[in-house]
Design a protein around this motif. Sequence first.
Motif, mmCIF file in Angstrom:
data_model
loop_
_atom_site.group_PDB
_atom_site.id
_atom_site.type_symbol
_atom_site.label_atom_id
_atom_site.label_comp_id
_atom_site.label_asym_id
_atom_site.label_seq_id
_atom_site.Cartn_x
_atom_site.Cartn_y
_atom_site.Cartn_z
ATOM 1 N N CYS A 99 -3.026 -3.728 -8.396
ATOM 2 C CA CYS A 99 -4.571 -4.000 -8.135
ATOM 3 C C CYS A 99 -5.096 -4.954 -8.828
ATOM 4 C CB CYS A 99 -5.257 -2.519 -8.416
ATOM 5 S SG CYS A 99 -4.911 -1.106 -7.385
ATOM 6 N N GLU A 100 -4.436 -5.593 -10.094
ATOM 7 C CA GLU A 100 -4.891 -6.731 -10.737
ATOM 8 C C GLU A 100 -4.493 -7.849 -10.200
ATOM 9 O OE1 GLU A 100 -6.937 -8.706 -13.798
ATOM 10 O OE2 GLU A 100 -6.641 -6.585 -13.632
ATOM 11 N N CYS A 152 1.146 -1.335 0.082
ATOM 12 C CA CYS A 152 0.032 0.010 -0.002
ATOM 13 C C CYS A 152 0.944 1.505 0.016
ATOM 14 C CB CYS A 152 -0.892 0.164 1.285
ATOM 15 S SG CYS A 152 -2.480 -0.955 1.294
ATOM 16 N N PHE A 202 -8.109 4.105 -13.298
ATOM 17 C CA PHE A 202 -8.441 3.112 -12.310
ATOM 18 C C PHE A 202 -9.854 2.675 -12.425
ATOM 19 C CE2 PHE A 202 -10.038 2.184 -8.391
ATOM 20 C CZ PHE A 202 -9.027 0.978 -7.867
ATOM 21 N N ALA A 216 -6.136 1.822 -3.223
ATOM 22 C CA ALA A 216 -5.700 2.701 -4.138
ATOM 23 C C ALA A 216 -6.851 3.697 -4.723
ATOM 24 C CB ALA A 216 -5.474 1.652 -5.457
ATOM 25 N N PHE A 227 -11.363 -0.959 -12.579
ATOM 26 C CA PHE A 227 -12.105 -1.342 -11.305
ATOM 27 C C PHE A 227 -13.183 -0.469 -11.002
ATOM 28 C CE2 PHE A 227 -7.286 -1.899 -11.472
ATOM 29 C CZ PHE A 227 -7.157 -3.280 -11.672
ATOM 30 N N LEU A 260 -6.123 -4.694 -2.850
ATOM 31 C CA LEU A 260 -5.498 -3.291 -2.656
ATOM 32 C C LEU A 260 -6.466 -2.298 -3.586
ATOM 33 C CD1 LEU A 260 -1.908 -4.317 -3.905
ATOM 34 C CD2 LEU A 260 -2.553 -3.425 -1.747
ATOM 35 N N ARG A 261 -7.520 -2.500 -4.231
ATOM 36 C CA ARG A 261 -8.361 -1.931 -5.019
ATOM 37 C C ARG A 261 -8.928 -0.705 -4.053
ATOM 38 N NH1 ARG A 261 -10.714 -6.363 -8.792
ATOM 39 N NH2 ARG A 261 -8.590 -7.332 -9.583
#
Length: 251
Positions: free
Chosen positions: A141-142, A108, A178, A151, A182, A147-148
């Motif tokens: 994030c993928e 992060c 982003f 982020a 997502f 983590l999405r």
Amino acid sequence: AIQATEAEAAAKAKAAEDAAAQRATRLENGHPASPNRGALLRANSGDANAMVDFTMHMNEQKIRANMHLLGLNRMPVLAPGTSLLTWGDVPIKAVLTKLSDRRLLVPCKTMYKSILAFMGDQKGTAPPCPAAKGVEVLQMCEREPELRVEALVQLLKQTNANPRDESRARGLALLGLFLAHFHPPPALENFVEAFLIGQSSEGVQGAEGVRRILHHKIIQGANKEVKVTLRQVVDVWESPTAEGVLTAVGF
């Protein structure tokens, strides 16, 4: 057959040009116009841009009525003790959201440094290819879905109250990339849209285009796969406009 193929290609190219011109007009106007009967008919017929215009208009009324409840620091995902989510030029010392997996603490912090580098906010020597740092964020994030949310909150924080126009433009561009990849969880959708509506109301260029991406994703489905290349991200970094982001993600 060759002539027919050429005619079809020309027709597709003309349609793409018309769509780009319509999209640019929408962005120049700053917000979608109230849907008239023709717009509603186009939306009902499956015209994606007309559907986006319609949903943006309808949702904006509800969002504006509840703006006082949708400030960034009211988001339910924030870690206890999180300070005001506003721009800064130093790396974060603690995560901004509630993490169930403590092993993600270091990633992060690394991700936030990449955001700073992409936006040009990192102190010291800039990386040789700042745009690649944006790709790193998307790739992280993928690989790690948890983590999405972190982020997303980091991007909102770094864009909010940003005193540097160029940095803010790149932050919004990365936020747009982003969101195309997502979609926010339902609990955060209105917070993200309220932020973008607020930015647009303040005259921030690009905010309305990012909001269009949010609605395109809703209409097309959160699971619709979007992939951008490093070359496309470099182009967006060099010219961080809403039109550039929409073109890069194919909306």
